[in-house]
Design a protein around this motif. Structure first.
Motif, PDB file in Angstrom:
ATOM      1  N   GLY A 295     -10.108  12.696  -4.874  1.00 27.22           N
ATOM      2  CA  GLY A 295     -10.155  11.483  -3.944  1.00 27.22           C
ATOM      3  C   GLY A 295      -8.959  10.899  -3.471  1.00 27.22           C
ATOM      4  N   THR A 296      -9.264  10.188  -2.264  1.00 30.38           N
ATOM      5  CA  THR A 296      -8.395   9.438  -1.300  1.00 30.38           C
ATOM      6  C   THR A 296      -9.280   8.325  -0.651  1.00 30.38           C
ATOM      7  OG1 THR A 296      -6.887   9.237   0.336  1.00 30.38           O
ATOM      8  CG2 THR A 296      -8.353  11.081   0.620  1.00 30.38           C
ATOM      9  N   ILE A 297      -8.636   7.333  -0.774  1.00 37.19           N
ATOM     10  CA  ILE A 297      -9.632   6.166  -0.161  1.00 37.19           C
ATOM     11  C   ILE A 297      -9.011   5.542   1.114  1.00 37.19           C
ATOM     12  CG2 ILE A 297     -10.583   5.615  -2.438  1.00 37.19           C
ATOM     13  CD1 ILE A 297      -8.462   3.012  -2.363  1.00 37.19           C
ATOM     14  N   GLY A 298      -9.924   5.027   2.004  1.00 36.27           N
ATOM     15  CA  GLY A 298      -9.510   4.219   3.111  1.00 36.27           C
ATOM     16  C   GLY A 298      -9.852   2.734   2.882  1.00 36.27           C
ATOM     17  N   LEU A 299      -9.121   1.981   3.641  1.00 29.84           N
ATOM     18  CA  LEU A 299      -9.181   0.493   3.298  1.00 29.84           C
ATOM     19  C   LEU A 299      -9.507  -0.428   4.387  1.00 29.84           C
ATOM     20  CD1 LEU A 299      -5.820   0.556   1.098  1.00 29.84           C
ATOM     21  CD2 LEU A 299      -8.296   0.281   0.138  1.00 29.84           C
ATOM     22  N   LYS A 300     -10.210  -1.320   4.312  1.00 29.18           N
ATOM     23  CA  LYS A 300     -10.150  -2.665   5.095  1.00 29.18           C
ATOM     24  C   LYS A 300      -9.906  -3.773   4.372  1.00 29.18           C
ATOM     25  CE  LYS A 300     -14.483  -1.986   6.328  1.00 29.18           C
ATOM     26  NZ  LYS A 300     -15.997  -1.991   6.988  1.00 29.18           N
ATOM     27  N   ILE A 301      -8.845  -4.501   4.721  1.00 25.28           N
ATOM     28  CA  ILE A 301      -8.449  -5.746   4.199  1.00 25.28           C
ATOM     29  C   ILE A 301      -8.546  -6.767   5.011  1.00 25.28           C
ATOM     30  CG2 ILE A 301      -6.456  -6.926   2.850  1.00 25.28           C
ATOM     31  CD1 ILE A 301      -5.422  -4.433   2.175  1.00 25.28           C
TER      32      ILE A 301
ATOM     33  N   LEU B  17      -3.740  -1.557  -7.991  1.00 23.13           N
ATOM     34  CA  LEU B  17      -5.124  -1.718  -7.422  1.00 23.13           C
ATOM     35  C   LEU B  17      -5.155  -0.120  -6.964  1.00 23.13           C
ATOM     36  CD1 LEU B  17      -4.624  -4.531  -4.882  1.00 23.13           C
ATOM     37  CD2 LEU B  17      -5.642  -4.302  -7.199  1.00 23.13           C
ATOM     38  N   VAL B  18      -6.290   0.502  -7.617  1.00 23.27           N
ATOM     39  CA  VAL B  18      -6.252   1.940  -7.519  1.00 23.27           C
ATOM     40  C   VAL B  18      -7.696   2.566  -7.831  1.00 23.27           C
ATOM     41  CG1 VAL B  18      -5.554   2.430 -10.011  1.00 23.27           C
ATOM     42  CG2 VAL B  18      -5.222   4.189  -8.157  1.00 23.27           C
TER      43      VAL B  18
ATOM     44  N   THR C 160      -3.484   4.905  -2.511  1.00 21.77           N
ATOM     45  CA  THR C 160      -4.902   5.436  -1.986  1.00 21.77           C
ATOM     46  C   THR C 160      -4.990   6.818  -2.271  1.00 21.77           C
ATOM     47  OG1 THR C 160      -3.416   6.303  -0.117  1.00 21.77           O
ATOM     48  CG2 THR C 160      -4.321   4.217   0.143  1.00 21.77           C
ATOM     49  N   HIS C 161      -4.032   7.450  -2.775  1.00 17.87           N
ATOM     50  CA  HIS C 161      -4.252   8.853  -3.570  1.00 17.87           C
ATOM     51  C   HIS C 161      -2.976   9.341  -4.083  1.00 17.87           C
ATOM     52  CE1 HIS C 161      -2.957   9.903   0.594  1.00 17.87           C
ATOM     53  NE2 HIS C 161      -2.739  10.862   0.152  1.00 17.87           N
ATOM     54  N   ASN C 162      -2.966  10.591  -4.568  1.00 14.70           N
ATOM     55  CA  ASN C 162      -1.937  11.038  -5.656  1.00 14.70           C
ATOM     56  C   ASN C 162      -1.060  11.977  -4.683  1.00 14.70           C
ATOM     57  OD1 ASN C 162      -4.415  10.500  -7.403  1.00 14.70           O
ATOM     58  ND2 ASN C 162      -2.361  10.046  -8.660  1.00 14.70           N
ATOM     59  N   HIS C 163      -1.147  12.284  -3.468  1.00 12.53           N
ATOM     60  CA  HIS C 163       0.038  13.133  -2.878  1.00 12.53           C
ATOM     61  C   HIS C 163       1.333  12.336  -3.148  1.00 12.53           C
ATOM     62  CE1 HIS C 163      -3.034  15.739  -0.075  1.00 12.53           C
ATOM     63  NE2 HIS C 163      -2.338  16.186  -1.105  1.00 12.53           N
ATOM     64  N   GLU C 164       2.304  13.133  -3.295  1.00 12.97           N
ATOM     65  CA  GLU C 164       3.620  12.697  -3.690  1.00 12.97           C
ATOM     66  C   GLU C 164       4.239  11.937  -2.650  1.00 12.97           C
ATOM     67  OE1 GLU C 164       5.859  16.146  -4.302  1.00 12.97           O
ATOM     68  OE2 GLU C 164       5.078  16.756  -6.251  1.00 12.97           O
ATOM     69  N   ASP C 165       3.955  11.978  -1.366  1.00 13.24           N
ATOM     70  CA  ASP C 165       4.783  10.978  -0.469  1.00 13.24           C
ATOM     71  C   ASP C 165       3.834   9.667  -0.637  1.00 13.24           C
ATOM     72  OD1 ASP C 165       2.513  12.451   0.778  1.00 13.24           O
ATOM     73  OD2 ASP C 165       2.942  11.901   2.663  1.00 13.24           O
ATOM     74  N   HIS C 166       2.732   9.467  -1.027  1.00 14.87           N
ATOM     75  CA  HIS C 166       2.012   8.353  -1.246  1.00 14.87           C
ATOM     76  C   HIS C 166       2.310   7.632  -2.652  1.00 14.87           C
ATOM     77  CE1 HIS C 166      -0.403   8.653   2.342  1.00 14.87           C
ATOM     78  NE2 HIS C 166      -0.436   9.831   2.107  1.00 14.87           N
ATOM     79  N   THR C 167       3.167   8.448  -3.732  1.00 13.31           N
ATOM     80  CA  THR C 167       3.454   7.678  -4.908  1.00 13.31           C
ATOM     81  C   THR C 167       4.705   7.905  -5.172  1.00 13.31           C
ATOM     82  OG1 THR C 167       2.987   9.986  -6.002  1.00 13.31           O
ATOM     83  CG2 THR C 167       1.228   8.314  -5.544  1.00 13.31           C
ATOM     84  N   GLN C 168       5.747   7.865  -4.213  1.00  5.20           N
ATOM     85  CA  GLN C 168       7.100   8.010  -4.427  1.00  5.20           C
ATOM     86  C   GLN C 168       7.580   7.021  -5.115  1.00  5.20           C
ATOM     87  OE1 GLN C 168       8.673   8.699  -0.453  1.00  5.20           O
ATOM     88  NE2 GLN C 168       8.338  10.772  -0.371  1.00  5.20           N
ATOM     89  N   GLY C 169       7.276   5.819  -4.889  1.00  2.06           N
ATOM     90  CA  GLY C 169       7.819   4.703  -5.500  1.00  2.06           C
ATOM     91  C   GLY C 169       7.372   4.200  -6.763  1.00  2.06           C
ATOM     92  N   LEU C 170       6.461   4.900  -7.342  1.00  2.00           N
ATOM     93  CA  LEU C 170       5.733   4.489  -8.763  1.00  2.00           C
ATOM     94  C   LEU C 170       6.774   4.579  -9.861  1.00  2.00           C
ATOM     95  CD1 LEU C 170       3.540   3.532 -10.357  1.00  2.00           C
ATOM     96  CD2 LEU C 170       2.621   5.806 -10.535  1.00  2.00           C
TER      97      LEU C 170
ATOM     98  N   ILE D 114       0.848  -1.300   0.022  1.00  2.00           N
ATOM     99  CA  ILE D 114       0.054  -0.136  -0.089  1.00  2.00           C
ATOM    100  C   ILE D 114       0.887   1.335  -0.049  1.00  2.00           C
ATOM    101  CG2 ILE D 114      -1.843   1.297   1.308  1.00  2.00           C
ATOM    102  CD1 ILE D 114      -2.460  -1.277   2.520  1.00  2.00           C
ATOM    103  N   ASP D 115       0.635   2.164  -1.056  1.00  2.00           N
ATOM    104  CA  ASP D 115       1.429   3.293  -0.985  1.00  2.00           C
ATOM    105  C   ASP D 115       2.610   2.972  -1.114  1.00  2.00           C
ATOM    106  OD1 ASP D 115      -1.195   4.646  -1.376  1.00  2.00           O
ATOM    107  OD2 ASP D 115      -0.974   5.384   0.594  1.00  2.00           O
ATOM    108  N   PRO D 116       3.476   2.602  -2.025  1.00  2.00           N
ATOM    109  CA  PRO D 116       4.827   2.281  -2.277  1.00  2.00           C
ATOM    110  C   PRO D 116       5.826   3.520  -2.007  1.00  2.00           C
ATOM    111  CG  PRO D 116       3.723   1.073  -3.787  1.00  2.00           C
ATOM    112  CD  PRO D 116       2.707   1.748  -3.236  1.00  2.00           C
ATOM    113  N   CYS D 117       6.836   3.454  -1.080  1.00  2.00           N
ATOM    114  CA  CYS D 117       7.479   4.461  -0.678  1.00  2.00           C
ATOM    115  C   CYS D 117       8.749   4.748  -1.608  1.00  2.00           C
ATOM    116  CB  CYS D 117       8.020   4.722   0.662  1.00  2.00           C
ATOM    117  SG  CYS D 117       8.895   3.187   1.095  1.00  2.00           S
ATOM    118  N   GLY D 118       9.503   5.726  -1.789  1.00  2.00           N
ATOM    119  CA  GLY D 118      10.650   6.131  -2.551  1.00  2.00           C
ATOM    120  C   GLY D 118      11.691   4.795  -2.264  1.00  2.00           C
ATOM    121  N   TYR D 119      12.616   4.603  -3.298  1.00  2.00           N
ATOM    122  CA  TYR D 119      13.555   3.795  -3.193  1.00  2.00           C
ATOM    123  C   TYR D 119      13.261   2.430  -2.798  1.00  2.00           C
ATOM    124  CZ  TYR D 119      16.081   8.108  -3.265  1.00  2.00           C
ATOM    125  OH  TYR D 119      16.632   9.533  -3.535  1.00  2.00           O
TER     126      TYR D 119
END
Length: 235
Positions: free
Chosen positions: A165-171, A111-112, A84-94, A58-63
């Motif tokens: 939007g940003t999403i919350g999750l239950k797995i 999954l998005v 979960t959403h497009n803020h940079e700290d949540h998409t660093q690893g893409l 979930i939200d792969p980080c940088g490096y």
């Protein structure tokens, strides 16, 4: 003197060569926190969820290779990447994940939510014009469960500052349930105005464990103040 150039792909392969592969099936829901920081300090918040043959980051980080290596996890053992959403700290690893797929001619299982993916596509297509050839997309539809084999993913639209939007999750899997806030402003006064049942504490009630973003200093920030998270826990 100029430092001699080293190929970053070779450096990563050398790193990965020191990490044992682990594709063993899990018969209980396994959660690994990869980071608990933000875009300004530490490793950005992300978590790895494993069950059966599925390994969801979930939200792969940088490096990514280095961040996972600290937990003795091999980058190539991840089966799905959830944003979960497009803020940079949540998409660093893409960027790195897409580049690895480009290098080895394989696809990234994403999954998005649709609105989040449309913006990811807009942002990353200049770097990866062939982006649609590099990804397999399974859309998260808040309010409708997504099943990956024995793993069930429930999602909701959060209250946050992003128009798309940003999403919350239950797995859920193996009789256990894990919650992930995905960044939201949990505030009982705000929820009383919005009157959205999925934003109440009851939504996380089935969870055995919840990871929730937190703000310590500023109760008026876009993130949840720690006193409100305490209230959510009690409720």
């Amino acid at each position: 003197e100029l430092t001699s150039y080293t190929n970053s792909d070779d450096t990563i392969e050398s790193l990965l060569g020191r990490i044992p592969r682990d594709t063993a099936k899990r018969d209980c829901l396994e959660i690994v926190p990869i980071g608990c920081g933000n875009g300004f300090s530490g490793t950005a918040a992300s978590a790895l969820v494993r069950f059966d043959n599925y390994s969801i980051w979930i939200d792969p980080c940088g490096y990514p290779a280095h961040s996972l290596e600290r937990h003795n996890i091999h980058w190539d053992d991840i089966t799905h990447f959830l944003f979960t959403h497009n803020h940079e700290d949540h998409t660093q690893g893409l960027t790195a994940c897409l580049q690895r797929c480009r290098l080895y001619r394989r696809r990234l299982n994403l999954l998005v939510a649709d609105s989040v993916f449309r913006l990811l596509k807009e942002l990353y297509s200049p770097l990866f014009p062939e982006l649609m050839d590099l990804v397999n997309v399974q859309l998260l539809t808040p309010g409708t469960p997504l099943n990956l084999g024995p793993v069930r993913i429930d999602s909701r639209w959060n209250h946050h500052i992003l128009p798309y939007g940003t999403i919350g999750l239950k797995i859920s899997a193996g009789g256990r349930c894990f919650g992930f806030s995905g960044d939201t402003k949990y505030d009982q006064a705000i929820n009383n105005i919005l009157k959205r049942d999925e934003l109440s504490a009851a939504w996380f009630a089935p969870c055995d464990l919840v990871f929730h973003e937190i703000e310590f200093d500023n109760p008026d920030s876009v993130h949840t103040h720690w006193k409100q998270v305490e209230a959510l826990q009690r409720e």
